[in-house]
Scaffold this active site. Structure first.
Site, short mmCIF file in Angstrom:
data_model
loop_
_atom_site.label_atom_id
_atom_site.label_comp_id
_atom_site.label_asym_id
_atom_site.label_seq_id
_atom_site.Cartn_x
_atom_site.Cartn_y
_atom_site.Cartn_z
N ASP A 78 74.83 49.75 60.58
CA ASP A 78 75.33 48.51 60.09
C ASP A 78 76.69 48.44 60.04
O ASP A 78 77.36 49.10 60.23
CB ASP A 78 74.50 48.58 58.39
CG ASP A 78 75.24 49.81 57.74
OD1 ASP A 78 75.02 50.82 58.48
OD2 ASP A 78 75.90 49.64 56.68
N GLU A 170 74.79 51.87 55.54
CA GLU A 170 75.94 52.66 54.68
C GLU A 170 76.90 51.81 53.88
O GLU A 170 77.63 52.30 53.05
CB GLU A 170 76.43 53.63 55.94
CG GLU A 170 77.67 54.54 55.67
CD GLU A 170 79.03 54.02 55.38
OE1 GLU A 170 79.89 54.49 55.20
OE2 GLU A 170 79.13 52.55 55.79
#
Length: 406
Positions: A78, A170
């Site tokens: 991400d 994250e």
């Protein structure tokens, strides 16, 4: 090949979505994960898979004899939601000349990014100045993927079992939520998610989150005399009472901690105030929480009929604390840089990493730099030369670990 990988990966939009209730929080993470799984399988890693949470796993079998230590390499798919990340157009600058970098929609100025002075002759990748690049952490993803293919192609390179773990979300604090650490069977891990070059992050903040809920009583203002209790007033008094001249992000640096109020939402009947507490020392967090609780209660008492509820959440603890039980995780990384003839440095992070949580859960996980620069910004860029060195470093690091028993 590494450049090609990186540019392909960053074109897939994978921004984490803090408002989403799903995991992962965005469809692009599923898409990138499927691509990475397929590439790993094509390399010959037949156990590569994407699990029900979108995470991608694979194992590179050992080439060293004996029961050697297993090492996990971790990066997140991400990207930050703090800047636009749709329609990313990576721009490659070959043989950088040391001058300001003029983008179609911005400028990366040397006087603002002094590390550019050390990059003359390097290959840099930027955006057009309107979006993130996504080097945080697709640089790490690309480095790990390139390493995997290199190790498969060159079985003469000595290493023990290597576990690849590519995570989701994250950037919104959930990168380790779904990792089954026990199933990895790893002695140590490394997140390939640091800025700059030849840096070993061995300390992070310790962190707690705080939610303060002020509850009042709402009634039509026309008939509010001696009846309304406005929670907004208490919340405003509370925020105003928090430290301003010290213990804030904007007044601290280095090892100084802070109390950061970052979100206020509500109305007359209820107002929520969100804060984060950060310090390299866990004891400071206790004192910060006590101060926040006292100030919240005092603010509520000033507004009749308002009550305060303070909720403190443990988030993560200093990476240093867990690494003390596995000092070779940092020492071997330093030795590998020495073998490359590169001066490295240990560094502290005024923030956290997935490694903070993995270490606290029992898997020692320092963070290694991966050529990221100006992260979370539309002026972000990556240094391909530094990414290549990061891959070479991992080859030597894995070789060093191959001499350690499981």
């Amino acid at each position: 090949r590494l450049l090609d990988r990186f540019c392909r990966y960053v074109r897939i939009e994978t921004s984490a979505d803090p408002a989403s209730s799903s995991y992962p929080s965005s469809d692009g993470q599923w898409e990138l994960g499927r691509l990475l799984r397929d590439e790993l399988v094509a390399m010959g890693l037949t156990d590569a898979y994407q699990d029900e949470f979108g995470l991608v796993y694979a194992t590179i079998p050992a080439t060293a004899d004996g029961d050697t230590a297993t090492i996990a390499l971790v990066a997140h798919m991400d990207t930050s939601p703090e800047a636009p990340a749709n329609n990313i157009q990576p721009n490659v600058i070959n043989n950088y000349d040391g001058s300001d970098i003029q983008l179609p929609h911005g400028i990366i100025a040397v006087d603002q990014v002094p590390e550019l002075e050390e990059m003359v002759g390097d290959t840099l990748i930027t955006t057009d100045g309107t979006t993130l690049l996504g080097g945080d952490d697709k640089a790490g993803v690309a480095i790990i993927m390139e390493l995997a293919e290199t190790l498969v192609e060159q079985p003469r390179l000595r290493h023990g079992p290597v576990k690849i773990v590519l995570t989701c979300d994250e950037e919104i604090g959930h990168g380790t939520d779904k990792i089954n650490i026990a199933s990895l069977g790893a002695t140590a891990a490394y997140t390939i998610d640091g800025g700059g070059h030849a840096i070993i992050d061995h300390e992070t903040f310790s962190a707690d989150g705080v939610t303060v809920i002020f509850t009042g009583y709402n009634i039509h203002p026309a008939i509010a005399k001696d009846r309304m209790s406005n929670s907004i007033r208490a919340a405003a008094d509370f925020v105003a009472a928090l430290p301003k001249d010290d213990r804030t992000p904007e007044t601290t640096q280095d090892r100084e901690g802070f109390i950061h109020v970052h979100d206020v939402e509500g109305g007359v009947g209820e107002t929520r105030v969100e804060l984060i507490l950060r310090s390299f020392e866990s004891d400071d967090l206790k004192h910060y929480a006590e101060l926040v609780t006292r100030l919240a209660n005092e603010a509520a008492e000033k507004t009749p009929g308002v009550a305060a509820d303070v909720q403190v959440r443990r988030q993560y603890r200093n990476l240093r604390d867990g690494l003390a039980h596995c000092p070779e995780a940092v020492e071997l990384a330093e030795e590998a840089f020495g073998t490359l003839g590169i001066d490295c440095q240990r560094a502290i992070i005024r923030g956290g990493t997935d490694g903070s949580q993995l270490t606290e859960k029992g898997l020692p996980t320092p963070n290694l730099s991966s050529g990221q620069h100006n992260i979370h910004s539309v002026l972000e860029f990556a240094n391909l030369d530094e990414m290549l060195i990061a891959g070479e470093h991992l080859v030597l690091l894995l070789e060093a670990w191959s001499h350690k028993l499981a």
